[in-house]
Design an enzyme around this catalytic site. Structure first.
Site, short mmCIF file in Angstrom:
data_model
loop_
_atom_site.label_atom_id
_atom_site.label_comp_id
_atom_site.label_asym_id
_atom_site.label_seq_id
_atom_site.Cartn_x
_atom_site.Cartn_y
_atom_site.Cartn_z
N PHE A 152 -0.27 14.00 0.18
CA PHE A 152 -0.44 12.64 -0.36
C PHE A 152 -0.92 11.67 0.70
CE2 PHE A 152 1.99 13.64 -4.19
CZ PHE A 152 1.55 12.69 -5.10
N ASP A 153 -1.92 10.89 0.36
CA ASP A 153 -2.27 9.70 1.12
C ASP A 153 -1.18 8.65 0.89
OD1 ASP A 153 -4.03 7.75 2.47
OD2 ASP A 153 -4.28 6.92 0.47
N ILE A 154 -1.08 7.68 1.80
CA ILE A 154 -0.08 6.62 1.64
C ILE A 154 -0.67 5.36 1.00
CG2 ILE A 154 1.54 5.07 2.78
CD1 ILE A 154 1.84 7.02 5.02
N ILE A 169 -4.15 14.35 -2.54
CA ILE A 169 -4.03 13.30 -3.55
C ILE A 169 -4.21 11.96 -2.86
CG2 ILE A 169 -2.55 12.29 -5.33
CD1 ILE A 169 -1.01 15.19 -4.83
#
Length: 233
Positions: A7-9, A182
């Site tokens: 996951f990206d933040i 994502i």
């Protein structure tokens, strides 16, 4: 289907635009810049323009992270008609304030809580190492995250394949064919997944057109879409 979730933040789980605006205004006033040019939405937009230009250079491998941090403020001071200040000191002040934020998008915690029951979740980010860690701590999302890979410590950055090679080398059992990236960014997240030979989920809640033509495996307009893709397939 996919085992490991990368996951990206920012603008995927955390509201970076809100956090950045808060931190920037606090920095602007604390640095005394408001005395020269009163703070306004126009000032923030000008900084955003400078910042975006430098991030695009960084993602294309045209500058280093320190050059990005310095260059965006040097350009901003010039274009805003502000007196030149030490860009390193201003940047440090900005990150101090940014590290005090960590605004979670509504539904992000519930999404991770559901996904973490079946999938190991890892963070992949190009953000500043110190501020990203404290923002994650402030967010309350850490209980659902197995690890966090920040470009500054990886020796490369999204979308460089070397960054994702580093990530895979540090997750036991992970391989390009069992991971999915994502994130909201076509230029770093989706292009990075393409470069690494990984599947991708483009989180696109505003329904923006893919004008860059970057290949994406899936497109999600909501967290519900992400949940269906990962838990109901």
């Amino acid at each position: 289907m996919y085992q490991y979730l990368l996951f990206d933040i920012d603008e995927t789980l955390l509201d970076f635009n809100r956090d950045m605006a808060l931190a920037f205004e606090r920095m602007y006033r604390a640095a005394g810049l408001n005395d020269a040019v009163p703070y306004s939405d126009a000032v923030l937009r000008l900084y955003n323009d400078c910042n975006e230009r430098w991030w695009r250079r960084f993602e294309q491998g045209l500058c280093t992270k320190p050059a990005l941090y310095r260059g965006r403020f040097v350009d901003f001071f010039c274009e805003a008609g502000l007196p030149q200040r030490d860009p390193d000191l201003v940047n440090s002040l900005y990150f101090d304030f940014l590290g005090q934020t960590g605004t979670v998008f509504p539904g992000a915690e519930a999404l991770l809580a559901a996904l973490a029951e079946k999938h190991p979740i890892y963070i992949v980010t190009n953000g500043n190492a110190v501020s990203q860690k404290t923002r994650l701590q402030n967010s309350g999302l850490l209980p659902y995250i197995r690890g966090c890979f920040i470009s500054e410590t990886a020796g490369a950055a999204k979308p460089d394949k070397r960054y994702f090679d580093y990530v895979l080398a540090h997750i036991p059992g992970a391989a390009a064919d069992n991971c999915v990236v994502i994130g909201d960014s076509l230029t770093s997240d989706m292009r990075g997944a393409q470069n690494a030979g990984m599947a991708s989920i483009w989180y696109n809640p505003h329904g923006l057109p893919n004008t860059l033509g970057v290949p994406v495996t899936h497109e999600a307009r909501s967290y519900a879409d992400i949940r269906r893709l990962l838990l109901e397939v």
